[in-house]
Design a protein around this motif. Structure first.
Motif, PDB file in Angstrom:
ATOM      1  N   ALA A 149       5.091 -17.825  18.678  1.00 41.21           N
ATOM      2  CA  ALA A 149       5.372 -16.438  18.302  1.00 41.21           C
ATOM      3  C   ALA A 149       4.766 -16.091  16.951  1.00 41.21           C
ATOM      4  CB  ALA A 149       6.884 -16.199  18.282  1.00 41.21           C
ATOM      5  N   LEU A 150       4.841 -17.017  16.007  1.00 46.34           N
ATOM      6  CA  LEU A 150       4.287 -16.751  14.674  1.00 46.34           C
ATOM      7  C   LEU A 150       2.781 -16.496  14.733  1.00 46.34           C
ATOM      8  CD1 LEU A 150       6.271 -19.424  12.626  1.00 46.34           C
ATOM      9  CD2 LEU A 150       6.423 -16.942  12.333  1.00 46.34           C
ATOM     10  N   SER A 151       2.081 -17.215  15.596  1.00 43.05           N
ATOM     11  CA  SER A 151       0.633 -17.031  15.697  1.00 43.05           C
ATOM     12  C   SER A 151       0.297 -15.646  16.255  1.00 43.05           C
ATOM     13  CB  SER A 151       0.010 -18.127  16.560  1.00 43.05           C
ATOM     14  OG  SER A 151       0.496 -18.059  17.893  1.00 43.05           O
ATOM     15  N   VAL A 152       1.127 -15.140  17.176  1.00 41.21           N
ATOM     16  CA  VAL A 152       0.924 -13.787  17.693  1.00 41.21           C
ATOM     17  C   VAL A 152       1.123 -12.765  16.573  1.00 41.21           C
ATOM     18  CG1 VAL A 152       1.773 -12.032  19.299  1.00 41.21           C
ATOM     19  CG2 VAL A 152       1.595 -14.414  20.035  1.00 41.21           C
ATOM     20  N   ALA A 153       2.156 -12.970  15.760  1.00 35.96           N
ATOM     21  CA  ALA A 153       2.410 -12.054  14.642  1.00 35.96           C
ATOM     22  C   ALA A 153       1.262 -12.069  13.644  1.00 35.96           C
ATOM     23  CB  ALA A 153       3.720 -12.439  13.959  1.00 35.96           C
ATOM     24  N   ARG A 154       0.692 -13.240  13.392  1.00 35.72           N
ATOM     25  CA  ARG A 154      -0.456 -13.310  12.475  1.00 35.72           C
ATOM     26  C   ARG A 154      -1.644 -12.522  13.022  1.00 35.72           C
ATOM     27  NH1 ARG A 154       0.907 -18.974  12.357  1.00 35.72           N
ATOM     28  NH2 ARG A 154       2.179 -19.433  10.519  1.00 35.72           N
ATOM     29  N   ARG A 155      -1.866 -12.632  14.312  1.00 32.72           N
ATOM     30  CA  ARG A 155      -2.983 -11.882  14.916  1.00 32.72           C
ATOM     31  C   ARG A 155      -2.740 -10.384  14.798  1.00 32.72           C
ATOM     32  NH1 ARG A 155      -2.534 -15.696  19.133  1.00 32.72           N
ATOM     33  NH2 ARG A 155      -1.776 -14.099  20.600  1.00 32.72           N
ATOM     34  N   ALA A 156      -1.486  -9.980  14.961  1.00 27.36           N
ATOM     35  CA  ALA A 156      -1.153  -8.561  14.818  1.00 27.36           C
ATOM     36  C   ALA A 156      -1.437  -8.075  13.405  1.00 27.36           C
ATOM     37  CB  ALA A 156       0.317  -8.331  15.177  1.00 27.36           C
ATOM     38  N   LEU A 157      -1.096  -8.885  12.427  1.00 29.54           N
ATOM     39  CA  LEU A 157      -1.319  -8.513  11.033  1.00 29.54           C
ATOM     40  C   LEU A 157      -2.807  -8.387  10.728  1.00 29.54           C
ATOM     41  CD1 LEU A 157       0.048  -7.994   8.283  1.00 29.54           C
ATOM     42  CD2 LEU A 157      -0.114 -10.447   7.833  1.00 29.54           C
ATOM     43  N   GLU A 158      -3.603  -9.270  11.316  1.00 36.05           N
ATOM     44  CA  GLU A 158      -5.043  -9.285  11.047  1.00 36.05           C
ATOM     45  C   GLU A 158      -5.806  -8.233  11.851  1.00 36.05           C
ATOM     46  OE1 GLU A 158      -5.902 -13.290  12.071  1.00 36.05           O
ATOM     47  OE2 GLU A 158      -4.867 -14.143  10.305  1.00 36.05           O
ATOM     48  N   SER A 159      -5.171  -7.676  12.887  1.00 36.00           N
ATOM     49  CA  SER A 159      -5.893  -6.774  13.784  1.00 36.00           C
ATOM     50  C   SER A 159      -5.812  -5.309  13.386  1.00 36.00           C
ATOM     51  CB  SER A 159      -5.360  -6.929  15.213  1.00 36.00           C
ATOM     52  OG  SER A 159      -4.010  -6.484  15.283  1.00 36.00           O
ATOM     53  N   LYS A 160      -5.196  -5.042  12.246  1.00 37.82           N
ATOM     54  CA  LYS A 160      -5.117  -3.676  11.715  1.00 37.82           C
ATOM     55  C   LYS A 160      -4.464  -2.712  12.715  1.00 37.82           C
ATOM     56  CE  LYS A 160      -7.261  -4.991   7.988  1.00 37.82           C
ATOM     57  NZ  LYS A 160      -6.503  -5.145   6.729  1.00 37.82           N
ATOM     58  N   GLN A 161      -3.255  -3.082  13.157  1.00 39.71           N
ATOM     59  CA  GLN A 161      -2.503  -2.243  14.076  1.00 39.71           C
ATOM     60  C   GLN A 161      -2.037  -0.955  13.395  1.00 39.71           C
ATOM     61  OE1 GLN A 161      -1.589  -2.980  17.554  1.00 39.71           O
ATOM     62  NE2 GLN A 161      -3.424  -4.131  17.045  1.00 39.71           N
ATOM     63  N   PRO A 162      -1.743   0.081  14.188  1.00 35.59           N
ATOM     64  CA  PRO A 162      -1.162   1.303  13.603  1.00 35.59           C
ATOM     65  C   PRO A 162       0.129   0.966  12.848  1.00 35.59           C
ATOM     66  CG  PRO A 162      -1.785   1.674  15.886  1.00 35.59           C
ATOM     67  CD  PRO A 162      -1.946   0.205  15.639  1.00 35.59           C
ATOM     68  N   VAL A 163       0.365   1.667  11.776  1.00 37.60           N
ATOM     69  CA  VAL A 163       1.509   1.387  10.911  1.00 37.60           C
ATOM     70  C   VAL A 163       2.489   2.555  10.948  1.00 37.60           C
ATOM     71  CG1 VAL A 163       2.244   0.941   8.531  1.00 37.60           C
ATOM     72  CG2 VAL A 163       0.112  -0.066   9.382  1.00 37.60           C
ATOM     73  N   LEU A 164       3.754   2.220  11.197  1.00 39.10           N
ATOM     74  CA  LEU A 164       4.808   3.226  11.133  1.00 39.10           C
ATOM     75  C   LEU A 164       5.164   3.489   9.673  1.00 39.10           C
ATOM     76  CD1 LEU A 164       7.133   1.775  13.908  1.00 39.10           C
ATOM     77  CD2 LEU A 164       5.653   3.774  14.128  1.00 39.10           C
ATOM     78  N   LYS A 165       5.297   4.745   9.305  1.00 36.38           N
ATOM     79  CA  LYS A 165       5.702   5.074   7.948  1.00 36.38           C
ATOM     80  C   LYS A 165       7.111   4.560   7.694  1.00 36.38           C
ATOM     81  CE  LYS A 165       2.908   9.278   7.559  1.00 36.38           C
ATOM     82  NZ  LYS A 165       2.935  10.756   7.353  1.00 36.38           N
ATOM     83  N   ARG A 166       7.346   4.144   6.486  1.00 38.52           N
ATOM     84  CA  ARG A 166       8.658   3.597   6.140  1.00 38.52           C
ATOM     85  C   ARG A 166       9.763   4.622   6.389  1.00 38.52           C
ATOM     86  NH1 ARG A 166       9.417  -1.106   3.497  1.00 38.52           N
ATOM     87  NH2 ARG A 166      11.422  -1.452   2.472  1.00 38.52           N
ATOM     88  N   SER A 167       9.449   5.875   6.190  1.00 35.73           N
ATOM     89  CA  SER A 167      10.442   6.928   6.377  1.00 35.73           C
ATOM     90  C   SER A 167      10.802   7.132   7.846  1.00 35.73           C
ATOM     91  CB  SER A 167       9.917   8.246   5.791  1.00 35.73           C
ATOM     92  OG  SER A 167       8.691   8.623   6.418  1.00 35.73           O
ATOM     93  N   GLU A 168      10.010   6.557   8.759  1.00 34.86           N
ATOM     94  CA  GLU A 168      10.240   6.739  10.186  1.00 34.86           C
ATOM     95  C   GLU A 168      11.132   5.658  10.785  1.00 34.86           C
ATOM     96  OE1 GLU A 168       6.336   6.694  11.823  1.00 34.86           O
ATOM     97  OE2 GLU A 168       5.827   8.714  11.133  1.00 34.86           O
ATOM     98  N   VAL A 169      11.398   4.610  10.027  1.00 34.52           N
ATOM     99  CA  VAL A 169      12.130   3.473  10.597  1.00 34.52           C
ATOM    100  C   VAL A 169      13.453   3.258   9.860  1.00 34.52           C
ATOM    101  CG1 VAL A 169       9.944   2.378  11.215  1.00 34.52           C
ATOM    102  CG2 VAL A 169      11.113   1.667   9.133  1.00 34.52           C
ATOM    103  N   THR A 170      14.398   2.668  10.565  1.00 38.03           N
ATOM    104  CA  THR A 170      15.642   2.193   9.967  1.00 38.03           C
ATOM    105  C   THR A 170      15.582   0.673   9.946  1.00 38.03           C
ATOM    106  OG1 THR A 170      16.914   4.089  10.769  1.00 38.03           O
ATOM    107  CG2 THR A 170      18.151   2.112  10.180  1.00 38.03           C
ATOM    108  N   PHE A 171      15.681   0.098   8.771  1.00 42.77           N
ATOM    109  CA  PHE A 171      15.606  -1.349   8.653  1.00 42.77           C
ATOM    110  C   PHE A 171      16.954  -1.979   8.999  1.00 42.77           C
ATOM    111  CE2 PHE A 171      11.909  -0.136   6.276  1.00 42.77           C
ATOM    112  CZ  PHE A 171      11.036  -1.201   6.408  1.00 42.77           C
ATOM    113  N   LEU A 172      16.926  -2.937   9.884  1.00 37.21           N
ATOM    114  CA  LEU A 172      18.102  -3.745  10.188  1.00 37.21           C
ATOM    115  C   LEU A 172      18.025  -5.025   9.370  1.00 37.21           C
ATOM    116  CD1 LEU A 172      17.908  -3.391  14.082  1.00 37.21           C
ATOM    117  CD2 LEU A 172      19.123  -1.907  12.462  1.00 37.21           C
ATOM    118  N   ALA A 173      19.081  -5.810   9.354  1.00 35.51           N
ATOM    119  CA  ALA A 173      18.989  -7.138   8.734  1.00 35.51           C
ATOM    120  C   ALA A 173      17.882  -7.915   9.446  1.00 35.51           C
ATOM    121  CB  ALA A 173      20.309  -7.879   8.859  1.00 35.51           C
ATOM    122  N   PRO A 174      17.083  -8.698   8.713  1.00 40.16           N
ATOM    123  CA  PRO A 174      15.990  -9.432   9.356  1.00 40.16           C
ATOM    124  C   PRO A 174      16.467 -10.452  10.385  1.00 40.16           C
ATOM    125  CG  PRO A 174      16.238 -10.091   7.061  1.00 40.16           C
ATOM    126  CD  PRO A 174      17.106  -8.900   7.264  1.00 40.16           C
TER     127      PRO A 174
END
Length: 314
Positions: A76-101
């Motif tokens: 799973a971590l390797s998939v997340a790294r690929r997502a980070l490197e692939s320049k995916q669309p980014v949700l604005k911070r104001s659009e999300v509600t952060f839950l506990a990690p």
């Protein structure tokens, strides 16, 4: 023809390479929700205070919760790294509600009296063995959620803490192998009802520590490859903007590796298990006169490189 390279230039190039390596591998994993996405979603915080990449949009096959994600380990971590490197669309911070990690872990393991300067504050000896207690997982809330002051207590106090999350199952783990079992680090607020911790319930700490909303976590699970030395970070707590706690994690008596080795003697550690590693001096109960939280107070817990969580008392 070889061109001589100065030692200074070589050092600079090497440092830049190291920075790039850390950025390319290190991640800030979050759980979040939006009005248009049902249930919790996994994401990547671009940077501390930045926007969020929706990992489910990159790979719908990924788990929806952090605990399940960690159970899949490096896959799973390797998939997340690929997502980070692939320049995916980014949700604005104001659009999300952060839950506990991390939510609904098997265990929330807490450590008492684990800062040298906190022991001095109380004029008590530094422990020779870790003092372990627990919170129920139902006490966990998000990094910007309200903390509910219970009517059963009049002595609710603050405690900023470094937390780490287990990423790999283990029992009887050696200290030398312990970091291989750590997924990453986050900021915790160990809210504490001192009357129930110190005088009620036979002076057992559990009830005073585990009221609902008494364990804000976040904003992100910062993977361990992002944190050069978790035991040399500035740690701070502010109440209504006033600094109440200010220290360094270098004051910890028992480090991450020691705690994993100690606790895993008794119980099996599972991916998602949370460890709260203790608090520095400056808590309200040991002030003269004591100071406790009241409705409307805002508590900010901050750790260098990990971020800041902000919780209002209601």
């Amino acid at each position: 023809m070889l061109v001589p390279v100065s030692r200074t230039l070589f050092t600079t190039l090497l440092q830049n390479h190291k920075v790039f390596y850390q950025i390319s591998r290190g991640m800030r994993l979050v759980q979040f929700q939006t009005p248009h996405l049902k249930g919790p979603h996994l994401g990547l915080e671009e940077k501390d205070g930045g926007g969020v990449i929706d990992l489910s949009a990159f790979d719908p096959g990924l788990p929806k919760t952090m605990r399940e994600f960690l159970e899949q380990g490096e896959t799973a971590l390797s998939v997340a790294r690929r997502a980070l490197e692939s320049k995916q669309p980014v949700l604005k911070r104001s659009e999300v509600t952060f839950l506990a990690p991390i939510t609904q872990p098997d265990k929330v393991v807490c450590v008492g009296m684990n800062y040298v300067d906190h022991c001095k504050e109380q004029n008590v000896p530094v422990p020779t063995e870790p003092i372990i207690f627990s919170k129920f997982s139902s006490s966990i809330v998000g990094p910007y959620d309200d903390v509910v002051l219970p009517p059963e207590s009049k002595e609710v106090d603050w405690e900023v803490e470094l937390a780490f999350v287990i990423g790999k199952k283990g029992k009887h783990i050696k200290a030398t192998d312990a970091m291989a079992h750590v997924a990453g680090f986050t900021v915790a607020h160990d809210v504490s009802a001192r009357d129930w911790q110190m005088r009620r319930n036979g002076k057992q700490w559990l009830l005073g520590k585990t009221f609902d909303t008494f364990c804000p976590l976040g904003p992100a699970l910062v993977t361990k490859d992002c944190v050069a030395d978790p035991h040399n970070l500035k740690i701070c707590c502010r109440v209504n903007g006033e600094v109440m706690q200010s220290s360094s994690t270098n004051q910890m008596v028992f480090k991450t590796e020691d705690l994993i080795a100690w606790v895993s003697q008794f119980v099996t550690l599972y991916p998602g298990d949370v460890f709260l590693t203790g608090t520095p001096p400056g808590v309200g109960v040991f002030r003269k006169p004591p100071v406790f939280l009241k409705k409307g107070d805002e508590v900010q817990c901050e750790i260098e490189g990990l971020g800041t969580i902000i919780n209002r008392m209601v």
